[in-house]
Design a protein around this motif. Structure first.
Motif, short mmCIF file in Angstrom:
data_model
loop_
_atom_site.label_atom_id
_atom_site.label_comp_id
_atom_site.label_asym_id
_atom_site.label_seq_id
_atom_site.Cartn_x
_atom_site.Cartn_y
_atom_site.Cartn_z
N ALA A 117 16.07 -14.29 -106.36
CA ALA A 117 15.78 -15.46 -105.53
C ALA A 117 15.32 -16.64 -106.38
CB ALA A 117 14.72 -15.11 -104.48
N PHE A 118 14.49 -16.35 -107.38
CA PHE A 118 14.04 -17.44 -108.27
C PHE A 118 15.22 -18.02 -109.04
CE2 PHE A 118 12.78 -18.56 -112.66
CZ PHE A 118 12.10 -19.74 -112.37
N GLY A 119 16.08 -17.15 -109.56
CA GLY A 119 17.26 -17.66 -110.26
C GLY A 119 18.13 -18.50 -109.36
N GLY A 120 18.27 -18.09 -108.10
CA GLY A 120 19.09 -18.84 -107.16
C GLY A 120 18.53 -20.23 -106.86
N VAL A 121 17.23 -20.31 -106.56
CA VAL A 121 16.65 -21.62 -106.23
C VAL A 121 16.59 -22.52 -107.46
CG1 VAL A 121 15.33 -20.71 -104.28
CG2 VAL A 121 14.27 -20.78 -106.53
N VAL A 134 25.18 -17.45 -108.75
CA VAL A 134 25.27 -15.99 -108.89
C VAL A 134 24.83 -15.57 -110.29
CG1 VAL A 134 26.84 -14.03 -108.90
CG2 VAL A 134 27.11 -15.82 -107.19
N ALA A 135 25.28 -16.29 -111.32
CA ALA A 135 24.93 -15.94 -112.69
C ALA A 135 23.43 -16.04 -112.92
CB ALA A 135 25.68 -16.85 -113.66
N MET A 136 22.81 -17.11 -112.43
CA MET A 136 21.36 -17.27 -112.62
C MET A 136 20.59 -16.21 -111.85
SD MET A 136 20.53 -19.82 -114.61
CE MET A 136 18.94 -20.50 -114.08
N ALA A 137 21.06 -15.88 -110.64
CA ALA A 137 20.41 -14.83 -109.86
C ALA A 137 20.49 -13.49 -110.59
CB ALA A 137 21.03 -14.74 -108.48
N PHE A 138 21.63 -13.20 -111.21
CA PHE A 138 21.78 -11.95 -111.95
C PHE A 138 20.86 -11.92 -113.16
CE2 PHE A 138 23.95 -9.90 -115.60
CZ PHE A 138 23.81 -8.59 -115.18
N ILE A 139 20.80 -13.00 -113.91
CA ILE A 139 19.97 -13.04 -115.12
C ILE A 139 18.50 -12.79 -114.78
CG2 ILE A 139 19.09 -14.57 -116.93
CD1 ILE A 139 21.89 -15.87 -116.97
N PHE A 140 18.00 -13.48 -113.77
CA PHE A 140 16.58 -13.34 -113.46
C PHE A 140 16.29 -12.07 -112.67
CE2 PHE A 140 16.62 -17.82 -114.62
CZ PHE A 140 15.44 -17.91 -115.35
N GLY A 141 17.28 -11.56 -111.92
CA GLY A 141 17.09 -10.26 -111.28
C GLY A 141 16.95 -9.15 -112.30
N LEU A 142 17.80 -9.20 -113.33
CA LEU A 142 17.72 -8.21 -114.41
C LEU A 142 16.44 -8.39 -115.21
CD1 LEU A 142 19.18 -5.88 -115.80
CD2 LEU A 142 20.35 -7.56 -117.24
N THR A 143 16.04 -9.64 -115.43
CA THR A 143 14.79 -9.90 -116.14
C THR A 143 13.60 -9.30 -115.39
OG1 THR A 143 15.66 -11.96 -117.06
CG2 THR A 143 13.27 -11.72 -117.01
N ALA A 144 13.62 -9.44 -114.06
CA ALA A 144 12.53 -8.87 -113.26
C ALA A 144 12.47 -7.35 -113.41
CB ALA A 144 12.71 -9.25 -111.80
N LEU A 178 6.84 -18.52 -108.52
CA LEU A 178 7.73 -19.49 -109.16
C LEU A 178 8.67 -20.14 -108.14
CD1 LEU A 178 8.69 -17.66 -112.48
CD2 LEU A 178 7.04 -19.51 -112.16
N VAL A 179 9.13 -19.34 -107.16
CA VAL A 179 9.94 -19.91 -106.08
C VAL A 179 9.15 -20.96 -105.32
CG1 VAL A 179 11.05 -19.39 -103.88
CG2 VAL A 179 11.43 -17.89 -105.83
N GLY A 180 7.89 -20.68 -105.02
CA GLY A 180 7.04 -21.65 -104.34
C GLY A 180 6.84 -22.91 -105.17
N LEU A 181 6.74 -22.74 -106.48
CA LEU A 181 6.58 -23.91 -107.35
C LEU A 181 7.81 -24.80 -107.28
CD1 LEU A 181 4.94 -25.42 -109.52
CD2 LEU A 181 6.02 -23.95 -111.24
N ILE A 182 8.99 -24.19 -107.29
CA ILE A 182 10.22 -24.99 -107.18
C ILE A 182 10.28 -25.70 -105.84
CG2 ILE A 182 12.73 -24.82 -107.00
CD1 ILE A 182 12.70 -22.72 -109.14
N GLN A 183 9.87 -25.01 -104.77
CA GLN A 183 9.85 -25.66 -103.46
C GLN A 183 8.91 -26.86 -103.45
OE1 GLN A 183 9.02 -21.84 -101.36
NE2 GLN A 183 10.61 -22.52 -99.96
N PHE A 184 7.85 -26.78 -104.25
CA PHE A 184 6.88 -27.87 -104.30
C PHE A 184 7.42 -29.09 -105.04
CE2 PHE A 184 3.29 -30.01 -106.42
CZ PHE A 184 2.56 -30.40 -105.30
N VAL A 185 8.21 -28.86 -106.10
CA VAL A 185 8.65 -29.97 -106.94
C VAL A 185 10.05 -30.47 -106.59
CG1 VAL A 185 7.22 -29.15 -108.83
CG2 VAL A 185 9.62 -28.46 -108.74
N VAL A 186 10.81 -29.71 -105.79
CA VAL A 186 12.18 -30.11 -105.49
C VAL A 186 12.16 -31.32 -104.56
CG1 VAL A 186 12.57 -28.76 -103.37
CG2 VAL A 186 14.45 -29.09 -105.02
#
Length: 350
Positions: A117-121, A134-144, A178-186
């Motif tokens: 979800a973080f990679g997606g947002v 999709v690529a960013m979601a995969f990278i950060f999902g695997l990182t998690a 981190l998702v909340g932080l992006i929602q705050f600054v977007v």
């Protein structure tokens, strides 16, 4: 278990899997019939048959053209996306529970969903293409997942037990922050779309989204199906699996990468749909048993039926576009609480 009983159990599981396959085909066709513009079951089946088989669909009247448009443009992409999302999550949850030998493990609880979800947002904030999301979601999902395993190892745990779940909760909370932080600054223009996307919804499904979720789910799922007998060996324990010639570390990380890809595709297309990957494998296990040769296909089919059924519920009974991610949480949370009570008070037996 006697040889006769084993044969009967295997036959029962096979029949159950066949019935589930028939049920999901019926559910897909039935889902095409419901909505503000109702269709008969036979008409929906006729249109779908002509869409997927060679030959053009005869269009004699304006009414028939409307029916074709409703099925082909509006309903069929949404039904396929919902079914594929449920199948991917169900199969991913069963695979994770097998390789980690833990019935309370799922994509949500090991952090992969939050990471995706973080990679997606993050990709949405920088206006990436749909495939970039999709690529960013995969990278950060695997990182998690890597971070979750790392924290579990710090607790002298190789990937099982409560330490793994707690590590997943910590990692998931970090990425949700981190998702909340992006929602705050977007920017204000992008914020409503991100917030609604995170709730999980099939609104706006089209042919491109079917491809985005379909290719990773079907490709990753096919590889998981080929590995399912190895997952059986891994579920016996690392030492036993290694003694039988299985490369435990490579297999575990290979399955984790496949699960991350499938979940990333689902999250990037429709947002967060929680608890499916945790609840569905238990339902499948009750029907076909713990053997992953039958458990993985059954989990995929039940997951597709579960998510598609909830989406149909929002379109007909509720008659409002309630995000399906909210419904899966409302339905799944009581079941998860029961499963937690069962494992803690009575123990878990495969």
């Amino acid at each position: 278990m006697t040889k006769r009983n084993h044969s009967l159990t295997k036959r029962y599981a096979t029949i159950t899997s066949i019935l589930l396959g028939i049920a999901i085909i019926f559910a897909i066709l039935a889902s095409l019939c419901i909505g503000a513009y109702p269709l008969s079951f036979s008409r929906a089946a006729y249109i779908v048959g002509h869409l997927f088989l060679p030959g053009s669909l005869p269009q004699e009247t304006l009414e028939q053209i409307k029916e074709l448009t409703v099925v082909q443009v509006v309903r069929l992409p949404r039904v396929l996306v919902a079914t594929l999302a449920g199948m991917g999550l169900g199969m991913s949850g069963a695979a994770l529970q097998g390789i980690m030998r833990n019935p309370l493990v799922g994509p949500d609880l090991v952090g992969v969903t939050s990471g995706a979800a973080f990679g997606g947002v993050l990709a949405m904030m920088f206006d990436y293409s749909p495939y970039g999301i999709v690529a960013m979601a995969f990278i950060f999902g695997l990182t998690a997942m890597v971070l979750t395993f790392g924290l579990a190892k710090l607790a002298h745990n190789s990937g099982n037990g409560m330490a793994l779940i707690l590590a997943g909760v910590f990692v998931g909370a970090f990425f949700i922050a981190l998702v909340g932080l992006i929602q705050f600054v977007v920017t204000d223009a992008k914020l409503p779309g991100i917030v609604y996307w995170l709730l999980g919804s099939f609104i706006g499904a089209d042919a491109q989204k079917v491809m985005m979720i379909g290719i990773p789910t079907l490709a990753g799922g096919a590889i998981l199906m080929m590995l399912r007998w190895r997952i059986n060996l891994l579920s016996l324990g690392d030492i036993d699996a290694a003694s039988l010639g299985i490369s435990v570390s490579k297999l575990r990380w290979g399955v984790i990468a496949l699960v991350s890809l499938i979940v990333a595709a689902q999250v990037s297309v429709v947002g967060i749909i929680g608890w499916v990957g945790l609840v569905v494998p238990h339902l499948a296990r009750m029907l076909v048993g713990p053997d992953h040769r039958r458990l993985l296909p059954a989990s995929a089919l039940i997951g597709g039926l579960f998510v598609l059924g909830l989406d149909d519920f929002t379109r007909t009974i509720v008659q409002a576009e309630v995000p399906v991610g909210i419904l899966t949480a409302l339905v799944g949370t009581p079941i998860v609480c029961f499963l937690f009570w069962k494992t803690q008070t009575k123990g878990w037996s495969e």
